[in-house]
Each structure stands twice: as C-alpha cells, then as structure tokens.
Scaffold this motif. Structure first.
Motif, mmCIF file in Angstrom:
data_model
loop_
_atom_site.group_PDB
_atom_site.id
_atom_site.type_symbol
_atom_site.label_atom_id
_atom_site.label_comp_id
_atom_site.label_asym_id
_atom_site.label_seq_id
_atom_site.Cartn_x
_atom_site.Cartn_y
_atom_site.Cartn_z
ATOM 1 N N ALA A 212 0.800 -1.223 0.000
ATOM 2 C CA ALA A 212 0.000 0.000 0.000
ATOM 3 C C ALA A 212 0.833 1.273 0.000
ATOM 4 N N ILE A 213 2.139 1.149 0.175
ATOM 5 C CA ILE A 213 3.008 2.325 0.228
ATOM 6 C C ILE A 213 2.903 3.118 -1.085
ATOM 7 N N GLY A 214 2.608 4.399 -0.953
ATOM 8 C CA GLY A 214 2.498 5.258 -2.130
ATOM 9 C C GLY A 214 1.141 5.224 -2.802
ATOM 10 N N LYS A 215 0.223 4.398 -2.299
ATOM 11 C CA LYS A 215 -1.114 4.296 -2.890
ATOM 12 C C LYS A 215 -2.072 5.321 -2.273
ATOM 13 N N LYS A 216 -3.140 5.621 -2.996
ATOM 14 C CA LYS A 216 -4.194 6.499 -2.502
ATOM 15 C C LYS A 216 -5.270 5.634 -1.854
ATOM 16 N N ILE A 217 -5.229 5.549 -0.537
ATOM 17 C CA ILE A 217 -6.122 4.673 0.217
ATOM 18 C C ILE A 217 -7.440 5.378 0.525
ATOM 19 N N VAL A 218 -8.538 4.666 0.286
ATOM 20 C CA VAL A 218 -9.876 5.133 0.668
ATOM 21 C C VAL A 218 -10.519 4.011 1.473
ATOM 22 N N VAL A 219 -11.136 4.345 2.598
ATOM 23 C CA VAL A 219 -11.684 3.326 3.501
ATOM 24 C C VAL A 219 -13.206 3.356 3.485
#
Length: 367
Positions: free
Chosen positions: A89-96
């Motif tokens: 997930a490093i560098g990703k655009k996370i949405v929860v």
C-alpha cells in the motif's frame, strides 16, 4: 511444567476422541496430511467450545475448526496479513469504506441499541484523519450518523441510496484538502438520492406493514428512508414463515420493489440498479479517483449486501475487500476478520501505520 504436561495430555485425549467421532460419521482420518495453520492463536476461540463449556479445556487455550482453517487459506486474516498488505500500500491512494452493524458494532437483538464502543469511534475518527472514509449502511443515513457521531466522514444510508458528503473539507489520500459537498442555490447541503421518487410509495408500504404484522410478537419495523427493514431476531421460530408471507403480501407483485433477506431481517427495497457497489463507485468518482491506477480502496463489511461492493473491487482489480465473519461462508472478499473486535485492531493498526509513514517522511526531509 506440570500444567503444560496436563494440557498436552488433554489435547491428545480430545484429538483421539474427535478422530473416533469422525470415523463413526464416515470420515477417514489420515495422519500424514498437512494442515495449514495460522500463527495467531487469538482467533481460535470457537473450536471445542462445547469442551470448554464442560471444563475439558482451559479457557486460556483456544482454537478453531479445521473447516474455518481451510476457509482462511482462501480468505486469510487481514490481521495476520497486515504487514504484507501495507507494504503493497506504500504510495497508494487509500480510501476506507465501512459497514456498520456487525462491523463497527456487534449484532444485537434490539436494532436500536447497536451502539459502537468509544474505542471503535476513536479508531474510525483517527483513520478518517488520514484517509477519506465512508460508512455505507443499510440503516437510514441519519440513524447511522447518530450512532457513529463523527463529522469527518462520508455517510451513505439505505445501502447507498442516500449519500451525504462531510460538512467541511476532507483530506484526500495525498493529504490535500478537497470539498465535494453538493449545495443547492441557498448554500444548503444536498444528499445524492437515486431512489428519491420512490419515497411516497415506501411510506405507503410502511403504513400497510405496521398494520399487517402488528400481531406477530417480536417483529420490529425500521424505517430506513429508502428501504424498510423488518427485524425478526426476537420472533418465535414458528412464526418465521407467517411473517415472511405477510411481508410478501404487502408488496405483492409490485415490480417497483423487491424483498431481500439479511441477518434475521427482511428488507423491502426499490427495484433499481443501485447498491453498495454503486455507492463505492460514486464515492470514488466524487473524490476524483475513479480512473486512478494508484488507488487502493479498503472495504470492510459483514453483510450479504456488502458483497456488491466486494464485486466492484474485484472487477476493478484494486484494493482489499475484507469480510467480517467467524464462520466459513461464500464471499467475494479476499481477506477476513472474525468480528468487530478484530476490525478495531485492524483500523487502529492502519492509523498507526499511516502515522509512522508520515513521521518517517518528515525525518527523511529533515536529514
């Protein structure tokens, strides 16, 4: 030392009895087959619950059935896989994305008392400070917001048929401020409601339902805005079929509505192509991330209706769909958590991971 010897002897005796039971039921017991085990014993609290009830095994030792172990091979624990998931997930655009009942709060007999803990609320709030976060529930939007009591989230009620953005700017995954709230000509917030035209008919069905099932003890009707829930968790089992027939009689053959079933609940919903999966896509589009190749959505839910969101994520080939379940079940999720207590741990670790990443970047910039 004596305690350990006692435990080992107890396990051998129980294993021998289980093998005899399996053989008596027609199963073959092999001694050379390899079992896939999970390194964390915490989740093994249900396996020999009967033995624990009869004091055959101390409550401090827990393990789970082999059927669940096998299921975990296909849907591994998101906690046991956490470090690997976050490395990717490093560098990703996370949405929860989060369901509510059975995910952030336990399933309870009285749906009006499905309260989330203060610890869970704090964890969700912290996650939302780092990532765009949405609650997508079958409850009405107002009711689920009243349960959660947080203002830095998106809320979607009625399985995504009633969506409202936060009242103020939120942070995108890259840390920038963005404000996607829809306003009317007077500056008031306007929810996105794809089934708005069904509201008069829904209210009529609600009135008829209240009259039809009033004599069934334990049945409870919940007005969720764009859908109606009929809870039967406290209904006598002998009355299940009677209740279902009465609910079916209300909507009859009306093609505008459909009847679905969840965990001890019947739901009447508009027959439109809109579900939690569509809500996920709506949120991603609202955030300007629908076409991002660097996106990593995380969806955690326990209900059948969450499967629509899992399917969307599978189709996109992005993200971590996580099912909350303590028993094996068919699912489109890739990972699993046993119950809300594990959801709490996962969310806390997610926030801590993001905080650690931010601290590391600041340290590097100073150097």
């Amino acid at each position: 030392m004596k305690h350990m010897i006692f435990l080992l002897v107890t396990f051998k005796i129980i294993k021998k009895k289980l093998n005899k039971l399996r053989e008596s039921m027609g199963f073959q017991t092999t001694h050379n087959s390899k079992r896939v085990t999970q390194p964390n014993l915490k989740g093994k609290e249900d396996l020999l619950s009967n033995a624990q009830e009869h004091s055959l095994i101390p409550r401090t030792l827990n393990f789970i059935p082999s059927s669940y172990d096998s299921w975990l091979v296909k849907h591994p624990s998101a906690l046991n896989s956490f470090d690997r998931l976050m490395k990717a997930a490093i560098g990703k655009k996370i949405v929860v994305f989060l369901d509510y009942d059975g995910t952030l709060s336990p399933i309870v007999n009285d749906p009006d008392r499905a309260f989330m803990s203060n610890e869970m609320r704090a964890a969700v709030c912290e996650v939302a400070t780092y990532f765009p976060t949405a609650i997508i529930s079958g409850r009405s939007r107002e009711k689920v917001k009243d349960f959660v009591k947080l203002n830095n989230l998106y809320y979607a009620g009625s399985h995504g048929m009633d969506i409202m953005a936060p009242s103020g700017p939120i942070k995108s995954s890259d840390g920038n401020q963005c404000d996607n709230t829809t306003l009317d000509t007077n500056g008031n917030e306007v929810p996105f409601q794809p089934a708005k035209k069904f509201l008069p008919a829904i209210q009529e069905i609600l009135r008829r339902l209240e009259n039809v099932i009033k004599d069934i003890e334990g049945a409870k009707i919940e007005d969720n805005g764009f859908c109606i829930s009929v809870h039967f968790r406290q209904v006598h089992e002998k009355d299940y079929n009677i209740l279902e027939e009465k609910v079916k009689s209300v909507i009859g053959k009306n093609p505008l509505f459909c009847l679905t079933e969840g965990k001890k609940v019947l739901e009447i919903r508009p027959s439109i192509e809109w579900n939690k999966g569509n809500a996920v896509e709506y949120f991603l589009d609202t955030l300007g991330l629908s076409s991002s190749s660097n996106l990593l959505p995380v969806y955690i839910g326990d209900d059948k209706t969450d499967e629509d969101a899992f399917k969307v994520m599978q189709k996109r080939g992005q993200g971590y769909p996580i099912i909350v379940s303590s028993t094996p079940r068919e699912t489109n999720a890739l990972y699993s958590l046993r119950d809300p207590s594990e959801v709490l741990i996962f969310l806390s670790r997610l926030a801590k991971w993001r905080k650690t990443c931010s601290y590391s970047r600041r340290s590097l910039s100073i150097i």
